[in-house]
Design a protein around this motif. Structure first.
Motif, PDB file in Angstrom:
ATOM      1  N   ARG A 102      -9.360   2.815   7.837  1.00 46.64           N
ATOM      2  CA  ARG A 102      -8.055   3.376   8.182  1.00 46.64           C
ATOM      3  C   ARG A 102      -7.409   4.000   6.946  1.00 46.64           C
ATOM      4  O   ARG A 102      -7.602   3.526   5.829  1.00 46.64           O
ATOM      5  CB  ARG A 102      -7.121   2.290   8.722  1.00 46.64           C
ATOM      6  CG  ARG A 102      -7.574   1.666  10.043  1.00 46.64           C
ATOM      7  CD  ARG A 102      -7.268   2.552  11.218  1.00 46.64           C
ATOM      8  NE  ARG A 102      -7.570   1.907  12.496  1.00 46.64           N
ATOM      9  CZ  ARG A 102      -7.212   2.388  13.674  1.00 46.64           C
ATOM     10  NH1 ARG A 102      -6.532   3.521  13.751  1.00 46.64           N
ATOM     11  NH2 ARG A 102      -7.531   1.760  14.788  1.00 46.64           N
ATOM     12  N   ALA A 103      -6.635   5.056   7.167  1.00 41.47           N
ATOM     13  CA  ALA A 103      -5.810   5.637   6.113  1.00 41.47           C
ATOM     14  C   ALA A 103      -4.350   5.532   6.542  1.00 41.47           C
ATOM     15  O   ALA A 103      -4.024   5.695   7.723  1.00 41.47           O
ATOM     16  CB  ALA A 103      -6.191   7.094   5.859  1.00 41.47           C
ATOM     17  N   VAL A 104      -3.470   5.269   5.589  1.00 39.48           N
ATOM     18  CA  VAL A 104      -2.061   4.989   5.898  1.00 39.48           C
ATOM     19  C   VAL A 104      -1.312   6.297   6.160  1.00 39.48           C
ATOM     20  O   VAL A 104      -1.207   7.158   5.286  1.00 39.48           O
ATOM     21  CB  VAL A 104      -1.395   4.221   4.746  1.00 39.48           C
ATOM     22  CG1 VAL A 104       0.077   3.949   5.072  1.00 39.48           C
ATOM     23  CG2 VAL A 104      -2.135   2.909   4.485  1.00 39.48           C
ATOM     24  N   SER A 105      -0.774   6.425   7.376  1.00 45.89           N
ATOM     25  CA  SER A 105      -0.013   7.624   7.752  1.00 45.89           C
ATOM     26  C   SER A 105       1.487   7.377   7.784  1.00 45.89           C
ATOM     27  O   SER A 105       2.276   8.330   7.811  1.00 45.89           O
ATOM     28  CB  SER A 105      -0.459   8.116   9.131  1.00 45.89           C
ATOM     29  OG  SER A 105      -0.205   7.126  10.121  1.00 45.89           O
ATOM     30  N   VAL A 122       0.864  -1.184   0.000  1.00 45.27           N
ATOM     31  CA  VAL A 122       0.000   0.000   0.000  1.00 45.27           C
ATOM     32  C   VAL A 122       0.896   1.228   0.000  1.00 45.27           C
ATOM     33  O   VAL A 122       2.098   1.145   0.279  1.00 45.27           O
ATOM     34  CB  VAL A 122      -0.945   0.018   1.220  1.00 45.27           C
ATOM     35  CG1 VAL A 122      -1.830  -1.215   1.242  1.00 45.27           C
ATOM     36  CG2 VAL A 122      -0.157   0.122   2.526  1.00 45.27           C
ATOM     37  N   GLN A 123       0.302   2.392  -0.286  1.00 48.78           N
ATOM     38  CA  GLN A 123       1.047   3.639  -0.332  1.00 48.78           C
ATOM     39  C   GLN A 123       0.574   4.577   0.779  1.00 48.78           C
ATOM     40  O   GLN A 123      -0.537   4.436   1.299  1.00 48.78           O
ATOM     41  CB  GLN A 123       0.866   4.317  -1.694  1.00 48.78           C
ATOM     42  CG  GLN A 123       1.373   3.505  -2.868  1.00 48.78           C
ATOM     43  CD  GLN A 123       2.864   3.239  -2.790  1.00 48.78           C
ATOM     44  OE1 GLN A 123       3.652   4.128  -2.448  1.00 48.78           O
ATOM     45  NE2 GLN A 123       3.261   2.003  -3.087  1.00 48.78           N
ATOM     46  N   LEU A 124       1.402   5.536   1.129  1.00 46.73           N
ATOM     47  CA  LEU A 124       1.017   6.539   2.110  1.00 46.73           C
ATOM     48  C   LEU A 124      -0.220   7.284   1.622  1.00 46.73           C
ATOM     49  O   LEU A 124      -0.299   7.699   0.467  1.00 46.73           O
ATOM     50  CB  LEU A 124       2.164   7.518   2.348  1.00 46.73           C
ATOM     51  CG  LEU A 124       3.401   6.920   3.032  1.00 46.73           C
ATOM     52  CD1 LEU A 124       4.575   7.887   2.964  1.00 46.73           C
ATOM     53  CD2 LEU A 124       3.098   6.558   4.480  1.00 46.73           C
ATOM     54  N   GLY A 125      -1.203   7.421   2.516  1.00 43.34           N
ATOM     55  CA  GLY A 125      -2.454   8.077   2.173  1.00 43.34           C
ATOM     56  C   GLY A 125      -3.546   7.143   1.704  1.00 43.34           C
ATOM     57  O   GLY A 125      -4.711   7.546   1.623  1.00 43.34           O
ATOM     58  N   ASP A 126      -3.216   5.891   1.378  1.00 41.65           N
ATOM     59  CA  ASP A 126      -4.227   4.943   0.901  1.00 41.65           C
ATOM     60  C   ASP A 126      -5.256   4.635   1.988  1.00 41.65           C
ATOM     61  O   ASP A 126      -4.979   4.738   3.191  1.00 41.65           O
ATOM     62  CB  ASP A 126      -3.570   3.635   0.458  1.00 41.65           C
ATOM     63  CG  ASP A 126      -2.912   3.740  -0.911  1.00 41.65           C
ATOM     64  OD1 ASP A 126      -2.962   4.834  -1.509  1.00 41.65           O
ATOM     65  OD2 ASP A 126      -2.344   2.728  -1.371  1.00 41.65           O
ATOM     66  N   ILE A 127      -6.442   4.209   1.557  1.00 44.19           N
ATOM     67  CA  ILE A 127      -7.532   3.844   2.466  1.00 44.19           C
ATOM     68  C   ILE A 127      -7.589   2.326   2.576  1.00 44.19           C
ATOM     69  O   ILE A 127      -7.550   1.618   1.563  1.00 44.19           O
ATOM     70  CB  ILE A 127      -8.879   4.381   1.948  1.00 44.19           C
ATOM     71  CG1 ILE A 127      -8.808   5.899   1.775  1.00 44.19           C
ATOM     72  CG2 ILE A 127     -10.011   4.005   2.900  1.00 44.19           C
ATOM     73  CD1 ILE A 127      -9.960   6.459   0.964  1.00 44.19           C
ATOM     74  N   LEU A 128      -7.698   1.832   3.807  1.00 43.07           N
ATOM     75  CA  LEU A 128      -7.737   0.394   4.068  1.00 43.07           C
ATOM     76  C   LEU A 128      -9.066   0.022   4.718  1.00 43.07           C
ATOM     77  O   LEU A 128      -9.425   0.564   5.768  1.00 43.07           O
ATOM     78  CB  LEU A 128      -6.596  -0.020   5.001  1.00 43.07           C
ATOM     79  CG  LEU A 128      -5.183   0.484   4.662  1.00 43.07           C
ATOM     80  CD1 LEU A 128      -4.190  -0.022   5.712  1.00 43.07           C
ATOM     81  CD2 LEU A 128      -4.771   0.059   3.268  1.00 43.07           C
TER      82      LEU A 128
END
Length: 407
Positions: A355-358, A233-239
């Motif tokens: 969740r969003a990736v921080s 996944v990348q920074l900012g992606d939604i999980l």
């Protein structure tokens, strides 16, 4: 109507005076709206036990640290309150310990206040809420309870400016969402860290128990940021995980052995609606740290729920055998699921996590968070709003929904 009866159990001294003054203020406020209240004070755990077993009460306020050496200590008062189906609020100096929160969760305590961070206004609000419900014989349930772990995640919903949020207390806002299909949702957004300056499993379990009892939501969303699995996944992606792997009671070893995790799953009805229209357009209005990169929505896979964010560079190797599509790591879902699992004899809220990736965890986590955390919080809030606006489930008040559609 007969007065509501409140039992206060606290030893003589400063805290007895503080709590009695707060309850007197509650009594005055409720009297103005036609809800008379009587406050009864006892100053030992044994006297509290006698009062609980020998009377009819609408609320019990007690300290679980009372009664050392007595026949019936403060913990037994809470147990007896549950047996008698009487709401209970705990105000204690020992509730900050993990066992204190676990105890409160186990016995369905409505609210648990730590004397170290006690605020009379929040205590009064909790008492008024419970007694007002008892006075009217009904509760005012909400469609969605949204739990955010941290202040930044909580404040992101206010920055979004879409839900007409009004302050309930220092850690809760109440508002609404008018859906595209005309349905109206009543929502409450609560913050774990603002409640008790703590995060993690035990605090999440205790707080969830109290908030579910307070608001009786039909649906519960856990919304915030997470550490992402680098390369997947990348920074900012939604999980939006299809599986939540609870390893909080598991001893993790580097060779990947000795795993005995518990698995949790989102509600199917909510999960099947987790690709709402227009979410990309809404998130595109948020300033992105790296404008050339694109945001993705990952539905499915798994997120690990653990006691702490791992500081090793490649933490995914610790969990490589647990699921094929490992997307992230967080700290609160295990506690929320524990609280929901303990609901017996009444409907449980439908649950899903957003969740969003921080950051990617590891040694560079702080630097990544400085750049991406605010954006990830705003993304999680914006996506949640888009999800709610799509009207994924029927509202509690279907009659009102029909009137809204007719308009």
């Amino acid at each position: 109507m007969e007065p509501l009866k409140v039992l206060l159990v606290e030893q003589p001294g400063m805290w007895q005076d503080i709590l009695k003054k707060a309850l007197d203020d509650v009594q005055t406020s409720l009297k103005k709206i036609g809800c008379p209240t009587q406050i009864h004070l006892v100053d030992t755990a044994n006297a509290g036990w006698t009062s609980i077993t020998g009377g009819k009460w609408d609320l019990i306020v007690t300290d679980i640290g009372l009664g050392e050496g007595q026949q019936h200590p403060g913990t037994q008062l809470v147990e007896e309150a549950k047996t008698c189906n009487v709401p209970c609020i705990v105000v204690t100096g020992v509730a900050g310990a993990e066992e204190g929160w676990t105890f409160a969760t186990q016995y369905g305590v409505k609210r648990c206040f730590d004397k170290g961070s006690f605020k009379s206004t929040n205590f009064i609000q909790a008492v008024v809420q419970i007694l007002h419900e008892r006075c009217n014989g009904v509760v005012n349930p909400v469609d969605f309870l949204i739990i955010t772990p941290m202040r930044e995640e909580f404040e992101a919903f206010s920055r979004l400016g879409k839900m007409d949020l009004k302050k309930v207390d220092d850690y809760q806002h109440r508002g609404g969402v008018k859906c595209d299909n005309g349905t109206n949702y009543n929502i409450v957004i609560s913050c774990l860290h603002l409640l008790k300056r703590e995060i993690g499993q035990s605090h999440a379990a205790a707080a969830t128990t109290g908030w579910v009892g307070q608001w009786q939501p039909s649906n519960l969303l856990l919304v915030g940021t997470a550490a992402g699995a680098k390369g997947k996944v990348q920074l900012g992606d939604i999980l939006i995980p299809a599986t939540i792997v609870d390893v909080t009671s598991t001893k993790i070893v580097a060779n990947g052995e000795n795993f005995t995790p518990q698995m949790g799953y989102p509600d199917k009805e909510l999960f099947n609606k987790c690709n709402p229209p227009n979410w990309k357009e809404l998130i595109a209005t948020i300033s992105r740290p790296e404008k050339e990169s694109k945001i993705d929505l990952h539905t499915g896979g798994c997120i690990i729920s653990t006691k702490s964010k791992m500081q090793v560079e490649d933490w995914t190797t610790f969990y490589k055998d647990m699921c094929e599509k490992l997307h992230g790591l967080e700290m609160e879902a295990s506690g929320v699921m524990t609280a929901l699992d303990r609901i017996v004899g009444k409907p449980k809220p439908k649950f899903m996590m957003i969740r969003a990736v921080s950051d990617f965890g590891g040694t560079n986590r702080k630097a990544e968070q400085e750049k991406w955390e605010k954006y990830a919080c705003d993304v999680a809030a914006a996506y949640t709003y888009a999800f709610l606006k799509s009207g994924p489930v029927p509202a509690l008040n279907e009659t009102q929904s029909e009137l809204t559609r007719a308009d």
